[in-house]
Design an enzyme around this catalytic site. Structure first.
Site, PDB file in Angstrom:
ATOM      1  N   LYS A 292      -4.736  10.767  -6.557  1.00 48.21           N
ATOM      2  CA  LYS A 292      -5.932  10.010  -7.138  1.00 48.21           C
ATOM      3  C   LYS A 292      -6.033  10.200  -8.608  1.00 48.21           C
ATOM      4  O   LYS A 292      -5.662  11.434  -9.118  1.00 48.21           O
ATOM      5  CB  LYS A 292      -7.072  10.217  -6.520  1.00 48.21           C
ATOM      6  CG  LYS A 292      -7.330   9.627  -4.878  1.00 48.21           C
ATOM      7  CD  LYS A 292      -8.468   9.994  -4.451  1.00 48.21           C
ATOM      8  CE  LYS A 292      -8.983   9.419  -3.383  1.00 48.21           C
ATOM      9  NZ  LYS A 292      -8.863   7.948  -3.082  1.00 48.21           N
ATOM     10  N   ARG A 366      -7.218   6.117   7.684  1.00 48.53           N
ATOM     11  CA  ARG A 366      -6.715   5.166   8.850  1.00 48.53           C
ATOM     12  C   ARG A 366      -5.659   5.929   9.694  1.00 48.53           C
ATOM     13  O   ARG A 366      -5.358   5.647  10.977  1.00 48.53           O
ATOM     14  CB  ARG A 366      -6.248   3.625   8.286  1.00 48.53           C
ATOM     15  CG  ARG A 366      -5.182   3.787   7.333  1.00 48.53           C
ATOM     16  CD  ARG A 366      -4.856   2.541   6.726  1.00 48.53           C
ATOM     17  NE  ARG A 366      -5.752   2.489   5.434  1.00 48.53           N
ATOM     18  CZ  ARG A 366      -5.946   1.376   4.840  1.00 48.53           C
ATOM     19  NH1 ARG A 366      -5.249   0.424   4.681  1.00 48.53           N
ATOM     20  NH2 ARG A 366      -6.691   1.411   3.745  1.00 48.53           N
TER      21      ARG A 366
HETATM   22  N1  BES Z   1     -11.469   8.108   1.001  1.00 47.52           N
HETATM   23  C1  BES Z   1     -10.804   7.069   0.366  1.00 47.52           C
HETATM   24  C2  BES Z   1     -11.767   5.981   0.155  1.00 47.52           C
HETATM   25  C3  BES Z   1     -12.979   5.998  -0.767  1.00 47.52           C
HETATM   26  C4  BES Z   1     -12.809   5.564  -2.095  1.00 47.52           C
HETATM   27  C5  BES Z   1     -14.133   6.593  -0.437  1.00 47.52           C
HETATM   28  C6  BES Z   1     -14.277   5.486  -2.938  1.00 47.52           C
HETATM   29  C7  BES Z   1     -15.204   6.860  -0.975  1.00 47.52           C
HETATM   30  C8  BES Z   1     -15.136   6.076  -2.555  1.00 47.52           C
HETATM   31  C9  BES Z   1      -9.520   6.557   1.057  1.00 47.52           C
HETATM   32  O1  BES Z   1      -8.973   7.520   1.689  1.00 47.52           O
HETATM   33  C10 BES Z   1      -8.658   5.936   0.124  1.00 47.52           C
HETATM   34  O2  BES Z   1      -8.232   6.618  -0.583  1.00 47.52           O
HETATM   35  N2  BES Z   1      -8.594   4.709   0.280  1.00 47.52           N
HETATM   36  C11 BES Z   1      -7.792   3.700  -0.542  1.00 47.52           C
HETATM   37  C12 BES Z   1      -7.038   2.909   0.229  1.00 47.52           C
HETATM   38  C13 BES Z   1      -5.818   2.274  -0.555  1.00 47.52           C
HETATM   39  C14 BES Z   1      -4.670   3.227  -0.839  1.00 47.52           C
HETATM   40  C15 BES Z   1      -5.184   1.156   0.223  1.00 47.52           C
HETATM   41  C16 BES Z   1      -8.608   3.222  -1.695  1.00 47.52           C
HETATM   42  O3  BES Z   1      -9.548   2.802  -1.189  1.00 47.52           O
HETATM   43  O4  BES Z   1      -8.127   3.015  -2.956  1.00 47.52           O
HETATM   44 MN    MN Z   2      -7.420   8.291   0.419  1.00 49.78          MN
END
Ligand code: BES
Ligand code: MN
Ligand code: ZN
Length: 509
Positions: A292, A366
């Site tokens: 990230k 997931r």
């Molecule tokens: N934990 C994150 C989602 C999230 C984002 C929670 C912002 C709270 C605030 C999750 O694991 C994630 O990183 N999801 C990705 C999925 C994508 C790679 C398809 C996302 O939402 O960017």
């Molecule tokens: Mn994630």
């Protein structure tokens, strides 16, 4: 904080602060010529008891009965209380249990700001005494919490220690110690469980590792009479939970799978309906190899908020309805980019036997839920609810006002929607048509773990659906709801405990 029912009326109650909610119809409509004045019998009585200080406040427009607005008066004439706090309760016709909870919270935050220890809160006659007491207690405990876990000085401190509950009008006639005591008991169970979940989210990830989450869960479960088991890496390997294991590979912290049972779910239960709560427990989500950006990455310490909500709800339900058969599952891991980390393109075989091509290691929630959901089925769950901070797309779609809700169990979804006015936790349903499934088709495996930018919350749910198969299921995407970065008049900034009240409200009784 201690709570007590008081049969007294407010003029005679001695305390540091007496909180009195004021509705729109307690005051006359002001015009340029005529300022607002007390117009209801109860507010007129309070006005008389304060030597008409309430009238003066209204005339000055320093106080209006708008929701969350409040104003403090010192040494009101004929009251025994040191201070009177008027708390705006908004329109009477729009007053909900959730709003009563917030009004109580505003009172406690104001009391803390003035270093008041002993308060009294008047429950006006909007709801039956038991419900009113429960909401007042939940809101008070929620507001009496602070997120300054590691401050060594400048702590807000100032906890309220005592809260007396007074009942007015209709409510006082019907209120008796027994009804109120039952409301207090429930409010304490839910309020303390919510604050416990908040602390788990507020704890930094260097403290709250999967092992530490489990340790704290075991301590609390012992007190609440819940059965708790922990599956270690070896157990996961033996069963073939390779989706969960894939996420944990980049971290030195071993993964854990926490399994909770109410007393009613212990032993043979064939044929009995069994609800399983499953919560995402990523104690820190760096994204893994699909790293990230660093901006706001610290908020990913809250990526176990779904797991905290499941644990908190199970603790409260263990106290409120121990005989109800309930399971709680929390898969716990970090998501880090270590030398053994899973790489984009890797393929794993999940517990269910279905294979997954991991395109993006940041879609880890997931993956761990896939194995936990499949495992819940093997334990005999006849209905599954999961809560997860799953997709940023959900925050884009719904902001931080509503959480996402998707699934196949429409009856439960409808009940969850109807409960929002009582819990104050709002959900909005999104669709899960089968056409969305093609987004997660893989060339090499049964599916891939991401579906592109379009409909990100929905394609994540479609992925989960592959693992609940035909078991009635509701998925709650609580991304963005776990941490409140703005602050509310009835709570400190930080973790919200979102989801605890929703699960308890749905499952108790
Ligand atoms: N934990 C994150 C989602 C999230 C984002 C929670 C912002 C709270 C605030 C999750 O694991 C994630 O990183 N999801 C990705 C999925 C994508 C790679 C398809 C996302 O939402 O960017
Ligand atoms: Mn994630
Ligand atoms: Zn995540």
């Amino acid at each position: 904080m201690q709570f007590a029912y008081s049969p007294e009326s407010h003029p005679s109650i001695a305390c540091d602060l007496l909180a009195y909610p004021v509705f729109d119809d307690d005051v006359s409509k002001p015009s340029p010529a005529d300022p607002a004045t007390p117009s209801s019998a109860p507010l007129k009585a309070l006005d008389a008891a304060t030597g008409h200080a309430v009238s003066a406040l209204l005339a000055s427009t320093e106080f209006k009965p708008e929701l969350h607005r409040c104003c403090k008066l010192h040494r009101p004439a004929q009251l025994q209380a040191e201070r009177l706090l008027l708390v705006g309760a908004g329109k009477r016709s729009e007053f909900t249990p959730a709003r009563l909870r917030e009004v109580a919270g505003v009172a406690v935050r104001a009391a803390r700001a003035s270093h008041c220890k002993k308060i009294a809160l008047v429950c006006r006659d909007a709801f039956p005494a038991r419900l009113a007491a429960q909401m007042a207690v939940e809101g008070s405990l929620y507001a009496n919490y602070d997120a300054d876990l590691y401050k060594t000085k400048d702590r807000e401190g100032g906890d309220v220690t005592d809260c007396q509950l007074l009942f007015e009008g209709e409510a006082s006639g019907k209120a008796d110690g027994g009804e109120v005591a039952e409301g207090v008991r429930r409010g304490v169970a839910v309020g303390e469980a919510t604050n416990f979940a908040r602390t788990l989210v507020n704890e930094p990830a260097n403290v709250l590792t999967p092992a530490q989450f489990v340790q704290r869960a075991l301590d609390e479960c012992a007190k609440a009479g819940l059965e708790a088991q922990v599956m270690e890496r070896e157990g996961m390997e033996a069963l073939g939970m390779n989706a969960l294991l894939a996420v944990s590979r980049g971290s030195d912290q071993p993964p854990k799978l926490l399994l909770l049972r109410t007393p009613g779910a212990v032993g043979e239960n064939a044929g009995v309906p069994l609800t399983a709560l499953v919560g995402k427990g990523v104690t820190f989500d760096s994204g893994g190899i699909s790293l990230k950006p660093s901006d706001k990455m610290e908020e990913m310490k809250g990526d176990m908020a779904g797991g905290a909500a499941v644990l908190g709800a199970m603790l409260a339900l263990g106290r409120l309805c121990p005989q109800k058969p309930l399971l709680g599952l929390v898969p716990l891991t970090e998501n880090l980019p270590g030398g053994k980390a899973t790489k984009p393109g890797d393929v794993v075989k999940s517990l269910s036997g279905k294979t997954i091509e991991i395109i993006n290691t940041d879609a880890e929630g997931r993956l761990i839920l896939a194995d936990a959901l499949a495992y819940a089925r093997t334990l005999g769950a006849t209905r599954i609810l999961d809560a997860a901070t799953l997709t940023g797309a959900c925050v884009v779609a719904l902001g931080t006002v509503n959480a996402g809700m998707l699934g196949t169990d429409q009856a439960t979804i409808d009940r969850l929607r109807a409960n929002c006015a009582a819990t104050g936790e709002k959900f909005w349903q999104l669709p899960i048509d089968d056409e969305y499934k093609k987004a997660i088709r893989s060339e090499i495996a049964d599916m891939k773990n991401v579906g592109g930018r379009a409909g990100g919350t929905i394609t994540a749910a479609k992925f989960l659906q592959e693992f609940v198969e035909d078991t009635p299921w509701v998925h709650l995407d609580i991304a963005g709801m776990d941490i409140d970065t703005e602050g509310r008049p009835f709570a400190c900034k930080g973790a919200t405990g979102f989801g605890v009240r929703t699960f308890v409200q749905l499952l108790e009784g």
